[in-house]
Design a protein around this motif. Structure first.
Motif, PDB file in Angstrom:
ATOM      1  N   CYS A  97       0.819  -1.218   0.000  1.00 46.28           N
ATOM      2  CA  CYS A  97       0.000   0.000   0.000  1.00 46.28           C
ATOM      3  C   CYS A  97       0.848   1.261   0.000  1.00 46.28           C
ATOM      4  N   ASP A  98       1.973   1.266   0.718  1.00 44.24           N
ATOM      5  CA  ASP A  98       2.772   2.480   0.692  1.00 44.24           C
ATOM      6  C   ASP A  98       3.494   2.652  -0.640  1.00 44.24           C
ATOM      7  N   GLY A  99       3.825   1.563  -1.302  1.00 45.54           N
ATOM      8  CA  GLY A  99       4.392   1.653  -2.654  1.00 45.54           C
ATOM      9  C   GLY A  99       3.399   2.248  -3.640  1.00 45.54           C
ATOM     10  N   HIS A 100       2.150   1.802  -3.547  1.00 45.94           N
ATOM     11  CA  HIS A 100       1.093   2.377  -4.385  1.00 45.94           C
ATOM     12  C   HIS A 100       0.902   3.862  -4.054  1.00 45.94           C
ATOM     13  N   ALA A 101       0.928   4.192  -2.761  1.00 46.80           N
ATOM     14  CA  ALA A 101       0.727   5.575  -2.328  1.00 46.80           C
ATOM     15  C   ALA A 101       1.848   6.476  -2.853  1.00 46.80           C
ATOM     16  N   VAL A 102       3.088   6.003  -2.783  1.00 44.99           N
ATOM     17  CA  VAL A 102       4.220   6.789  -3.288  1.00 44.99           C
ATOM     18  C   VAL A 102       4.080   6.999  -4.791  1.00 44.99           C
ATOM     19  N   LEU A 103       3.778   5.939  -5.529  1.00 47.28           N
ATOM     20  CA  LEU A 103       3.673   6.061  -6.981  1.00 47.28           C
ATOM     21  C   LEU A 103       2.528   6.997  -7.375  1.00 47.28           C
ATOM     22  N   LEU A 104       1.352   6.785  -6.800  1.00 44.25           N
ATOM     23  CA  LEU A 104       0.223   7.669  -7.113  1.00 44.25           C
ATOM     24  C   LEU A 104       0.556   9.116  -6.749  1.00 44.25           C
ATOM     25  N   GLY A 105       1.094   9.308  -5.552  1.00 45.23           N
ATOM     26  CA  GLY A 105       1.441  10.653  -5.116  1.00 45.23           C
ATOM     27  C   GLY A 105       2.446  11.315  -6.035  1.00 45.23           C
ATOM     28  N   ALA A 106       3.476  10.583  -6.436  1.00 46.99           N
ATOM     29  CA  ALA A 106       4.513  11.138  -7.306  1.00 46.99           C
ATOM     30  C   ALA A 106       3.955  11.477  -8.687  1.00 46.99           C
ATOM     31  N   LEU A 107       3.153  10.578  -9.254  1.00 45.99           N
ATOM     32  CA  LEU A 107       2.568  10.840 -10.573  1.00 45.99           C
ATOM     33  C   LEU A 107       1.659  12.065 -10.540  1.00 45.99           C
ATOM     34  N   LEU A 108       0.843  12.156  -9.512  1.00 47.66           N
ATOM     35  CA  LEU A 108      -0.085  13.286  -9.407  1.00 47.66           C
ATOM     36  C   LEU A 108       0.642  14.596  -9.120  1.00 47.66           C
ATOM     37  N   GLU A 109       1.585  14.574  -8.183  1.00 47.99           N
ATOM     38  CA  GLU A 109       2.332  15.800  -7.890  1.00 47.99           C
ATOM     39  C   GLU A 109       3.203  16.221  -9.066  1.00 47.99           C
ATOM     40  N   ALA A 110       3.636  15.260  -9.897  1.00 54.17           N
ATOM     41  CA  ALA A 110       4.463  15.577 -11.062  1.00 54.17           C
ATOM     42  C   ALA A 110       3.721  16.452 -12.062  1.00 54.17           C
ATOM     43  N   ILE A 111       2.391  16.435 -12.016  1.00 51.09           N
ATOM     44  CA  ILE A 111       1.619  17.284 -12.929  1.00 51.09           C
ATOM     45  C   ILE A 111       0.757  18.289 -12.153  1.00 51.09           C
ATOM     46  N   GLY A 112       1.170  18.600 -10.914  1.00 52.76           N
ATOM     47  CA  GLY A 112       0.595  19.728 -10.215  1.00 52.76           C
ATOM     48  C   GLY A 112      -0.509  19.493  -9.210  1.00 52.76           C
ATOM     49  N   TYR A 113      -0.825  18.251  -8.898  1.00 56.23           N
ATOM     50  CA  TYR A 113      -1.887  17.982  -7.927  1.00 56.23           C
ATOM     51  C   TYR A 113      -1.335  17.862  -6.511  1.00 56.23           C
ATOM     52  N   PRO A 114      -1.985  18.489  -5.533  1.00 54.67           N
ATOM     53  CA  PRO A 114      -1.569  18.303  -4.141  1.00 54.67           C
ATOM     54  C   PRO A 114      -2.066  16.954  -3.620  1.00 54.67           C
ATOM     55  N   VAL A 115      -1.282  16.357  -2.746  1.00 53.16           N
ATOM     56  CA  VAL A 115      -1.615  15.030  -2.221  1.00 53.16           C
ATOM     57  C   VAL A 115      -1.479  15.024  -0.702  1.00 53.16           C
ATOM     58  N   ARG A 116      -2.398  14.353  -0.060  1.00 54.16           N
ATOM     59  CA  ARG A 116      -2.343  14.064   1.374  1.00 54.16           C
ATOM     60  C   ARG A 116      -2.339  12.548   1.525  1.00 54.16           C
ATOM     61  N   MET A 117      -2.064  12.066   2.730  1.00 49.51           N
ATOM     62  CA  MET A 117      -2.107  10.639   2.997  1.00 49.51           C
ATOM     63  C   MET A 117      -3.136  10.338   4.086  1.00 49.51           C
ATOM     64  N   LYS A 118      -3.878   9.269   3.895  1.00 51.20           N
ATOM     65  CA  LYS A 118      -4.855   8.822   4.887  1.00 51.20           C
ATOM     66  C   LYS A 118      -4.414   7.461   5.389  1.00 51.20           C
ATOM     67  N   VAL A 119      -4.281   7.350   6.703  1.00 55.63           N
ATOM     68  CA  VAL A 119      -3.909   6.089   7.345  1.00 55.63           C
ATOM     69  C   VAL A 119      -5.150   5.606   8.085  1.00 55.63           C
ATOM     70  N   VAL A 120      -5.501   4.326   7.885  1.00 57.88           N
ATOM     71  CA  VAL A 120      -6.746   3.818   8.471  1.00 57.88           C
ATOM     72  C   VAL A 120      -6.506   2.581   9.332  1.00 57.88           C
ATOM     73  N   SER A 121      -7.447   2.401  10.252  1.00 54.39           N
ATOM     74  CA  SER A 121      -7.479   1.215  11.115  1.00 54.39           C
ATOM     75  C   SER A 121      -8.804   0.517  10.861  1.00 54.39           C
ATOM     76  N   TYR A 122      -8.735  -0.752  10.550  1.00 59.18           N
ATOM     77  CA  TYR A 122      -9.953  -1.531  10.309  1.00 59.18           C
ATOM     78  C   TYR A 122     -10.473  -2.193  11.583  1.00 59.18           C
ATOM     79  N   ASP A 123      -9.604  -2.309  12.592  1.00 57.57           N
ATOM     80  CA  ASP A 123     -10.028  -2.953  13.844  1.00 57.57           C
ATOM     81  C   ASP A 123     -10.124  -1.974  15.011  1.00 57.57           C
ATOM     82  N   GLY A 124      -9.781  -0.720  14.778  1.00 56.56           N
ATOM     83  CA  GLY A 124      -9.835   0.284  15.831  1.00 56.56           C
ATOM     84  C   GLY A 124      -8.627   0.272  16.753  1.00 56.56           C
TER      85      GLY A 124
END
Length: 171
Positions: A97-124
């Motif tokens: 998931c962090d590899g996907h997040a880095v790639l998506l973030g880099a591709l989007l920021e490379a053409i001017g989009y701001p990116v944030r990260m969301k970290v989630v817990s499925y069990d609380g």
């Protein structure tokens, strides 16, 4: 329960969140290193080439679907949390998931989009998953769209139900 008994629990929770924050900062650092690389920028521009200019949702979707469909979700090595830059994920065609997040973030920021990260817990209890949020309207986002490309049938905006989450901005 006495207040003294609560202190260690609060300290542990704070310590765990600090560890999560450090991991997310690694992701942002890798995005920062990756987004200006020629291979990353070239791919980002190629992925949006056929999208009408200023069709922001079209550009976001084009990049999202490419990553979702071309990059295999593969877990980290046993008991080892690794963080890889976008070029490595492109070279191997796989990442967690962090590899996907880095790639998506880099591709989007490379053409001017701001990116944030969301970290989630499925069990609380444990935060176990991360994915980017992208700002729709690059210069002045009016909304933040979830992009979880690790789910084979997901669309931009889809989020698997979670118990709790935390959103991080790049520093």
């Amino acid at each position: 329960m006495s207040l003294g008994a609560l202190k260690p629990t609060l300290a542990l929770a704070s310590s765990a969140m600090d560890a999560i924050a450090r991991k997310v900062q690694k992701i942002f650092h890798l995005i920062e290193l990756s987004k200006g690389k020629p291979k990353v920028r070239e791919l980002a521009m190629a992925l949006v080439r056929r999208v009408a200019e200023r069709n922001y949702m079209g550009e976001i979707a084009s990049i999202f679907y490419w990553v979702r469909d071309k990059i295999r979700y593969t877990r980290d090595p046993w008991k080892l949390d690794v963080f890889e830059d976008a070029e490595w994920t492109l070279k191997t065609g796989a990442g967690d998931c962090d590899g996907h997040a880095v790639l998506l973030g880099a591709l989007l920021e490379a053409i001017g989009y701001p990116v944030r990260m969301k970290v989630v817990s499925y069990d609380g209890v444990r935060y176990t998953h991360v994915y980017p949020l992208v700002g729709d309207r690059p210069g002045n986002p009016t909304r933040w769209i979830a992009l979880d490309a690790t789910i084979p049938w997901a669309k931009p905006g889809y989020e698997k139900p979670y118990v709790k989450a935390r959103v991080f901005r790049a520093r």
